[in-house]
Design a protein around this motif. Structure first.
Motif, PDB file in Angstrom:
ATOM      1  N   GLY A 117      11.249   6.413   2.832  1.00  0.00           N
ATOM      2  CA  GLY A 117       9.879   6.512   2.335  1.00  0.00           C
ATOM      3  C   GLY A 117       9.559   7.785   1.578  1.00  0.00           C
ATOM      4  N   ILE A 118      10.552   8.639   1.382  1.00  0.00           N
ATOM      5  CA  ILE A 118      10.340   9.912   0.687  1.00  0.00           C
ATOM      6  C   ILE A 118      11.020   9.858  -0.678  1.00  0.00           C
ATOM      7  CG2 ILE A 118      10.798  12.399   0.739  1.00  0.00           C
ATOM      8  CD1 ILE A 118      10.776  12.119   3.833  1.00  0.00           C
ATOM      9  N   GLU A 119      10.270  10.227  -1.717  1.00  0.00           N
ATOM     10  CA  GLU A 119      10.833  10.228  -3.068  1.00  0.00           C
ATOM     11  C   GLU A 119      11.860  11.337  -3.214  1.00  0.00           C
ATOM     12  OE1 GLU A 119       9.537  10.928  -7.732  1.00  0.00           O
ATOM     13  OE2 GLU A 119       7.966  10.400  -6.289  1.00  0.00           O
ATOM     14  N   THR A 161       0.852  -1.191   0.000  1.00  0.00           N
ATOM     15  CA  THR A 161       0.000   0.000   0.000  1.00  0.00           C
ATOM     16  C   THR A 161       0.887   1.239   0.000  1.00  0.00           C
ATOM     17  OG1 THR A 161      -0.046   0.195   2.406  1.00  0.00           O
ATOM     18  CG2 THR A 161      -1.750  -1.212   1.370  1.00  0.00           C
ATOM     19  N   ARG A 162       0.304   2.371  -0.308  1.00  0.00           N
ATOM     20  CA  ARG A 162       1.069   3.616  -0.282  1.00  0.00           C
ATOM     21  C   ARG A 162       1.565   3.888   1.135  1.00  0.00           C
ATOM     22  NH1 ARG A 162       2.374   8.184  -3.618  1.00  0.00           N
ATOM     23  NH2 ARG A 162       3.847   9.247  -2.278  1.00  0.00           N
ATOM     24  N   ALA A 163       0.753   3.599   2.141  1.00  0.00           N
ATOM     25  CA  ALA A 163       1.171   3.806   3.525  1.00  0.00           C
ATOM     26  C   ALA A 163       2.384   2.939   3.865  1.00  0.00           C
ATOM     27  CB  ALA A 163       0.018   3.515   4.479  1.00  0.00           C
ATOM     28  N   GLU A 164       2.395   1.691   3.396  1.00  0.00           N
ATOM     29  CA  GLU A 164       3.548   0.820   3.640  1.00  0.00           C
ATOM     30  C   GLU A 164       4.799   1.368   2.960  1.00  0.00           C
ATOM     31  OE1 GLU A 164       1.330  -3.499   4.122  1.00  0.00           O
ATOM     32  OE2 GLU A 164       1.772  -2.757   2.112  1.00  0.00           O
ATOM     33  N   VAL A 165       4.666   1.847   1.742  1.00  0.00           N
ATOM     34  CA  VAL A 165       5.804   2.419   1.024  1.00  0.00           C
ATOM     35  C   VAL A 165       6.304   3.674   1.731  1.00  0.00           C
ATOM     36  CG1 VAL A 165       6.526   3.546  -1.129  1.00  0.00           C
ATOM     37  CG2 VAL A 165       5.185   1.432  -1.213  1.00  0.00           C
ATOM     38  N   ASP A 166       5.388   4.528   2.152  1.00  0.00           N
ATOM     39  CA  ASP A 166       5.772   5.769   2.836  1.00  0.00           C
ATOM     40  C   ASP A 166       6.504   5.500   4.140  1.00  0.00           C
ATOM     41  OD1 ASP A 166       4.637   7.244   0.796  1.00  0.00           O
ATOM     42  OD2 ASP A 166       2.784   7.680   1.898  1.00  0.00           O
ATOM     43  N   ASN A 167       6.301   4.325   4.731  1.00  0.00           N
ATOM     44  CA  ASN A 167       6.936   3.978   6.009  1.00  0.00           C
ATOM     45  C   ASN A 167       8.174   3.107   5.861  1.00  0.00           C
ATOM     46  OD1 ASN A 167       5.253   5.347   7.922  1.00  0.00           O
ATOM     47  ND2 ASN A 167       3.635   3.929   7.342  1.00  0.00           N
ATOM     48  N   LEU A 168       8.647   2.884   4.638  1.00  0.00           N
ATOM     49  CA  LEU A 168       9.839   2.061   4.433  1.00  0.00           C
ATOM     50  C   LEU A 168      11.070   2.775   4.988  1.00  0.00           C
ATOM     51  CD1 LEU A 168       9.278   0.781   0.782  1.00  0.00           C
ATOM     52  CD2 LEU A 168       9.216  -0.588   2.884  1.00  0.00           C
ATOM     53  N   PRO A 209       9.579   1.659 -18.052  1.00  0.00           N
ATOM     54  CA  PRO A 209       9.629   1.560 -16.608  1.00  0.00           C
ATOM     55  C   PRO A 209       9.798   2.939 -15.967  1.00  0.00           C
ATOM     56  CG  PRO A 209      11.757   0.948 -17.508  1.00  0.00           C
ATOM     57  CD  PRO A 209      10.831   1.215 -18.673  1.00  0.00           C
ATOM     58  N   THR A 210       9.205   3.085 -14.812  1.00  0.00           N
ATOM     59  CA  THR A 210       9.421   4.261 -13.974  1.00  0.00           C
ATOM     60  C   THR A 210      10.131   3.764 -12.725  1.00  0.00           C
ATOM     61  OG1 THR A 210       7.528   5.519 -14.787  1.00  0.00           O
ATOM     62  CG2 THR A 210       8.321   6.065 -12.588  1.00  0.00           C
ATOM     63  N   LEU A 211      11.277   4.355 -12.461  1.00  0.00           N
ATOM     64  CA  LEU A 211      12.081   4.006 -11.296  1.00  0.00           C
ATOM     65  C   LEU A 211      11.977   5.151 -10.300  1.00  0.00           C
ATOM     66  CD1 LEU A 211      15.269   2.746 -13.166  1.00  0.00           C
ATOM     67  CD2 LEU A 211      13.281   1.415 -12.442  1.00  0.00           C
ATOM     68  N   ILE A 212      11.509   4.846  -9.102  1.00  0.00           N
ATOM     69  CA  ILE A 212      11.344   5.864  -8.065  1.00  0.00           C
ATOM     70  C   ILE A 212      12.304   5.529  -6.933  1.00  0.00           C
ATOM     71  CG2 ILE A 212       9.752   6.915  -6.421  1.00  0.00           C
ATOM     72  CD1 ILE A 212       7.536   6.445  -8.468  1.00  0.00           C
ATOM     73  N   PHE A 213      13.135   6.499  -6.595  1.00  0.00           N
ATOM     74  CA  PHE A 213      14.186   6.328  -5.600  1.00  0.00           C
ATOM     75  C   PHE A 213      13.744   6.991  -4.299  1.00  0.00           C
ATOM     76  CE2 PHE A 213      15.853   6.152  -9.808  1.00  0.00           C
ATOM     77  CZ  PHE A 213      16.779   5.128  -9.782  1.00  0.00           C
ATOM     78  N   LEU A 214      13.604   6.170  -3.263  1.00  0.00           N
ATOM     79  CA  LEU A 214      13.108   6.633  -1.974  1.00  0.00           C
ATOM     80  C   LEU A 214      14.183   6.533  -0.903  1.00  0.00           C
ATOM     81  CD1 LEU A 214       9.816   4.514  -1.913  1.00  0.00           C
ATOM     82  CD2 LEU A 214      10.011   6.884  -2.641  1.00  0.00           C
ATOM     83  N   LYS A 215      14.161   7.484  -0.002  1.00  0.00           N
ATOM     84  CA  LYS A 215      14.993   7.418   1.197  1.00  0.00           C
ATOM     85  C   LYS A 215      14.070   7.674   2.368  1.00  0.00           C
ATOM     86  CE  LYS A 215      19.372   8.922   3.070  1.00  0.00           C
ATOM     87  NZ  LYS A 215      20.595   9.684   2.761  1.00  0.00           N
ATOM     88  N   GLN A 237      22.814  -2.557  -0.581  1.00  0.00           N
ATOM     89  CA  GLN A 237      22.064  -2.105   0.584  1.00  0.00           C
ATOM     90  C   GLN A 237      20.698  -1.507   0.215  1.00  0.00           C
ATOM     91  OE1 GLN A 237      24.558  -0.603  -0.960  1.00  0.00           O
ATOM     92  NE2 GLN A 237      24.783   1.565  -0.422  1.00  0.00           N
ATOM     93  N   VAL A 238      20.431  -1.344  -1.061  1.00  0.00           N
ATOM     94  CA  VAL A 238      19.170  -0.751  -1.509  1.00  0.00           C
ATOM     95  C   VAL A 238      18.118  -1.835  -1.698  1.00  0.00           C
ATOM     96  CG1 VAL A 238      18.036   0.565  -3.353  1.00  0.00           C
ATOM     97  CG2 VAL A 238      20.342   1.196  -2.604  1.00  0.00           C
ATOM     98  N   ARG A 239      16.973  -1.639  -1.082  1.00  0.00           N
ATOM     99  CA  ARG A 239      15.817  -2.534  -1.268  1.00  0.00           C
ATOM    100  C   ARG A 239      15.257  -2.260  -2.664  1.00  0.00           C
ATOM    101  NH1 ARG A 239      13.075  -0.286   2.323  1.00  0.00           N
ATOM    102  NH2 ARG A 239      13.592  -1.617   4.076  1.00  0.00           N
ATOM    103  N   HIS A 240      15.004  -3.313  -3.427  1.00  0.00           N
ATOM    104  CA  HIS A 240      14.487  -3.175  -4.798  1.00  0.00           C
ATOM    105  C   HIS A 240      13.143  -3.879  -4.869  1.00  0.00           C
ATOM    106  CE1 HIS A 240      15.037  -4.318  -9.331  1.00  0.00           C
ATOM    107  NE2 HIS A 240      14.182  -3.331  -9.170  1.00  0.00           N
ATOM    108  N   ILE A 241      12.100  -3.113  -5.114  1.00  0.00           N
ATOM    109  CA  ILE A 241      10.755  -3.681  -5.190  1.00  0.00           C
ATOM    110  C   ILE A 241      10.219  -3.458  -6.593  1.00  0.00           C
ATOM    111  CG2 ILE A 241       8.407  -3.647  -4.273  1.00  0.00           C
ATOM    112  CD1 ILE A 241       9.575  -2.488  -1.676  1.00  0.00           C
TER     113      ILE A 241
END
Length: 107
Positions: A82-84, A11-18, A74-80, A50-54
């Protein structure tokens, strides 16, 4: 490197909390652009274990892709944390991919 294609997209909430550095890869298994990008993505991910790849199978009715306003694959979104921080769409330069991964792993 964690390379996963979850049966149910997060979910978006799960992604935002990574926690930590994460690469979200939106695409489709039948997409030629996505298939062509795989060698560069695999190579870059080896440099950043060390980067999680989903990998997220995107398409009509897929909420997560819509919440990130994904239009092309493909669209690749890089988060740190949980923030893009950045994104690449139909990335073609290996250096762009490496620079983006570096940006989410830098202290």
């Amino acid at each position: 490197m964690t390379d996963s294609s979850p049966a149910a997209e997060p979910t978006r909430a799960e992604v935002d909390n990574l926690a930590g550095a994460t690469l979200l890869e939106f695409g489709a298994s039948w997409c030629g652009h996505c298939q062509a990008a795989q060698p560069a993505i695999r190579s870059a991910m080896q440099l950043f274990p060390q980067v999680r790849h989903i990998k997220i199978e995107d398409g009509k009715g897929r909420r997560l892709g819509r919440s990130f306003h994904v239009k092309l694959w493909p669209t690749l979104i890089f988060l740190k944390e949980g923030i893009e921080l950045t994104r690449l769409v139909r990335q073609s330069q290996a250096q762009e991919l490496n620079d983006s991964l570096q940006s989410i792993t830098a202290p």
